[in-house]
Design a protein around this motif. Structure first.
Motif, PDB file in Angstrom:
ATOM      1  N   LYS A  49      13.399  23.123 -30.535  1.00  0.00           N
ATOM      2  CA  LYS A  49      13.443  22.764 -29.125  1.00  0.00           C
ATOM      3  C   LYS A  49      13.203  23.995 -28.260  1.00  0.00           C
ATOM      4  CE  LYS A  49      16.206  20.421 -25.620  1.00  0.00           C
ATOM      5  NZ  LYS A  49      17.440  19.643 -25.326  1.00  0.00           N
ATOM      6  N   THR A  50      13.710  25.145 -28.704  1.00  0.00           N
ATOM      7  CA  THR A  50      13.515  26.390 -27.962  1.00  0.00           C
ATOM      8  C   THR A  50      12.034  26.740 -27.856  1.00  0.00           C
ATOM      9  OG1 THR A  50      15.658  27.252 -28.687  1.00  0.00           O
ATOM     10  CG2 THR A  50      14.048  28.857 -27.902  1.00  0.00           C
ATOM     11  N   VAL A  51      11.311  26.585 -28.961  1.00  0.00           N
ATOM     12  CA  VAL A  51       9.879  26.888 -28.972  1.00  0.00           C
ATOM     13  C   VAL A  51       9.124  25.907 -28.072  1.00  0.00           C
ATOM     14  CG1 VAL A  51       7.798  26.916 -30.413  1.00  0.00           C
ATOM     15  CG2 VAL A  51       9.913  27.971 -31.243  1.00  0.00           C
ATOM     16  N   VAL A  52       9.500  24.640 -28.124  1.00  0.00           N
ATOM     17  CA  VAL A  52       8.840  23.627 -27.290  1.00  0.00           C
ATOM     18  C   VAL A  52       9.089  23.928 -25.813  1.00  0.00           C
ATOM     19  CG1 VAL A  52       8.731  21.182 -26.690  1.00  0.00           C
ATOM     20  CG2 VAL A  52       8.982  21.860 -29.082  1.00  0.00           C
ATOM     21  N   THR A  53      10.315  24.350 -25.486  1.00  0.00           N
ATOM     22  CA  THR A  53      10.642  24.713 -24.102  1.00  0.00           C
ATOM     23  C   THR A  53       9.832  25.917 -23.654  1.00  0.00           C
ATOM     24  OG1 THR A  53      12.903  23.860 -24.374  1.00  0.00           O
ATOM     25  CG2 THR A  53      12.506  25.358 -22.526  1.00  0.00           C
ATOM     26  N   GLU A  54       9.625  26.876 -24.549  1.00  0.00           N
ATOM     27  CA  GLU A  54       8.792  28.044 -24.237  1.00  0.00           C
ATOM     28  C   GLU A  54       7.356  27.611 -23.945  1.00  0.00           C
ATOM     29  OE1 GLU A  54       9.047  30.763 -27.468  1.00  0.00           O
ATOM     30  OE2 GLU A  54      11.163  31.249 -27.143  1.00  0.00           O
ATOM     31  N   TRP A  55       6.884  26.664 -24.729  1.00  0.00           N
ATOM     32  CA  TRP A  55       5.529  26.140 -24.536  1.00  0.00           C
ATOM     33  C   TRP A  55       5.410  25.457 -23.176  1.00  0.00           C
ATOM     34  CZ3 TRP A  55       3.856  20.730 -25.140  1.00  0.00           C
ATOM     35  CH2 TRP A  55       2.457  20.580 -25.109  1.00  0.00           C
ATOM     36  N   LYS A  56       6.437  24.678 -22.817  1.00  0.00           N
ATOM     37  CA  LYS A  56       6.456  24.006 -21.516  1.00  0.00           C
ATOM     38  C   LYS A  56       6.392  25.037 -20.386  1.00  0.00           C
ATOM     39  CE  LYS A  56      10.326  22.038 -20.213  1.00  0.00           C
ATOM     40  NZ  LYS A  56      11.438  21.071 -20.037  1.00  0.00           N
ATOM     41  N   GLU A  57       7.157  26.112 -20.516  1.00  0.00           N
ATOM     42  CA  GLU A  57       7.168  27.167 -19.503  1.00  0.00           C
ATOM     43  C   GLU A  57       5.825  27.900 -19.460  1.00  0.00           C
ATOM     44  OE1 GLU A  57      10.505  29.472 -20.718  1.00  0.00           O
ATOM     45  OE2 GLU A  57      11.976  28.095 -19.850  1.00  0.00           O
ATOM     46  N   TRP A  58       5.208  28.078 -20.639  1.00  0.00           N
ATOM     47  CA  TRP A  58       3.898  28.722 -20.705  1.00  0.00           C
ATOM     48  C   TRP A  58       2.852  27.888 -19.973  1.00  0.00           C
ATOM     49  CZ3 TRP A  58      -0.824  27.226 -22.799  1.00  0.00           C
ATOM     50  CH2 TRP A  58      -1.784  28.224 -22.919  1.00  0.00           C
ATOM     51  N   LEU A  59       2.911  26.582 -20.136  1.00  0.00           N
ATOM     52  CA  LEU A  59       1.979  25.689 -19.447  1.00  0.00           C
ATOM     53  C   LEU A  59       2.153  25.796 -17.934  1.00  0.00           C
ATOM     54  CD1 LEU A  59       2.273  22.493 -21.693  1.00  0.00           C
ATOM     55  CD2 LEU A  59       0.297  24.024 -21.541  1.00  0.00           C
ATOM     56  N   LEU A  60       3.399  25.847 -17.487  1.00  0.00           N
ATOM     57  CA  LEU A  60       3.673  25.991 -16.053  1.00  0.00           C
ATOM     58  C   LEU A  60       3.114  27.301 -15.511  1.00  0.00           C
ATOM     59  CD1 LEU A  60       7.342  24.694 -15.499  1.00  0.00           C
ATOM     60  CD2 LEU A  60       5.295  23.962 -14.240  1.00  0.00           C
TER      61      LEU A  60
END
Length: 281
Positions: A49-60
């Motif tokens: 979940k941490t990695v997925v959240t990082e990906w979400k932030e990267w997209l933003l």
């Protein structure tokens, strides 16, 4: 802690799962594209979940729109549900619902008529008839296959989407056009909107043909795409019947909330409403 890695076998299994769940081809293609893009970004790291959240932030941080990010998360969460990796699911971005649509994307009835006239003047009868079918019935582009010669003769078509069946009526004037077109094309049964080789028209082909009308019709390309005709049908239908529940049934929506999105006014119309309010104060 479990070690989660994405493999080609997982992608193939996910694709089969989406087909079994009766998702449309466009949805399947998008979901697979989104999860593959995530796999490229994550590389050889263990998925969490941490990695997925990082990906979400990267997209933003890289300028992706919130709705686009939520669409990608939807694909990823669907994959995690399929795999049972529920501890990897990430929350969607919270987006306040807009009160109005962008003027740059609002197709008017006058613009629709110009597109229709352009199609006929360019002798693109198939495209012109397709425009009329979508505008008059409000069907999705993926539902065009249900407009058969038999349906035209009966004046009604049964739409089967994800196990849910609804009936759309085809007005007399449009029925005659469909039947006459079928006769000219020597179609004796079955689907109407086919390529010269007898294959079903793809979403991409329809999209490109519609865009090809823009210059002659003097309509901005940002306004011309199949789903916008469905929006135009919804607003036109509602102006006549004023019944959002009936409109939801006609459009095949499970929720009236979805239908409400179709009825949003444009920004300029919203401004006019505010100005009228100010005049009353």
């Amino acid at each position: 802690m479990d070690h989660y890695r994405l493999t080609e076998e997982i992608f193939n299994g996910f694709k089969s799962y989406l087909r079994e769940e009766e998702h449309g081809q466009a949805t399947i293609k998008k979901y697979i594209s989104d999860v593959r893009a995530f796999a490229v970004w994550v590389r050889d790291r263990n998925i969490s979940k941490t990695v997925v959240t990082e990906w979400k932030e990267w997209l933003l941080e890289n300028g992706y729109a919130a709705t686009t990010i939520n669409g990608k998360l939807s694909a990823l969460n669907a994959l995690f549900s399929y795999l049972g990796w529920n501890d990897c699911r990430a929350k969607f971005l919270r987006i306040q619902r807009s009160l109005f649509r962008e003027d740059a994307k609002e197709l008017t009835q006058e613009e629709y008529k110009r597109l229709l006239d352009a199609a006929y003047s360019m002798e693109k009868d198939r495209l012109a008839l397709l425009l009329e079918i979508i505008f008059v019935t409000g069907i999705r582009i993926s539902e065009v296959k249900y407009v058969t010669l038999e349906a035209a003769k009966a004046g009604r078509a049964e739409i089967n989407l994800k196990g849910k069946i609804r009936v759309i009526l085809i007005p007399e004037k449009l029925r005659i056009k469909v039947i006459q077109y079928a006769k000219r094309q020597q179609i004796t049964a079955g689907e109407i909107f086919l390529t010269r080789s007898g294959k079903r028209l793809s979403r991409g082909q329809i999209w490109r043909e519609m865009k090809g009308l823009c210059k002659d019709a003097d309509v901005e390309p940002t306004k011309v795409f199949p789903h916008n005709l469905r929006h135009l049908f919804a607003t036109s239908f509602y102006k006549v019947c004023k019944d959002i529940v009936k409109l939801a049934d006609v459009l095949g929506h499970s929720s009236v909330e979805t239908t409400r999105i179709y009825l949003m006014t444009t920004g300029s119309e919203h401004e006019k409403q505010l100005n009228r309010l100010m005049m009353q104060i």
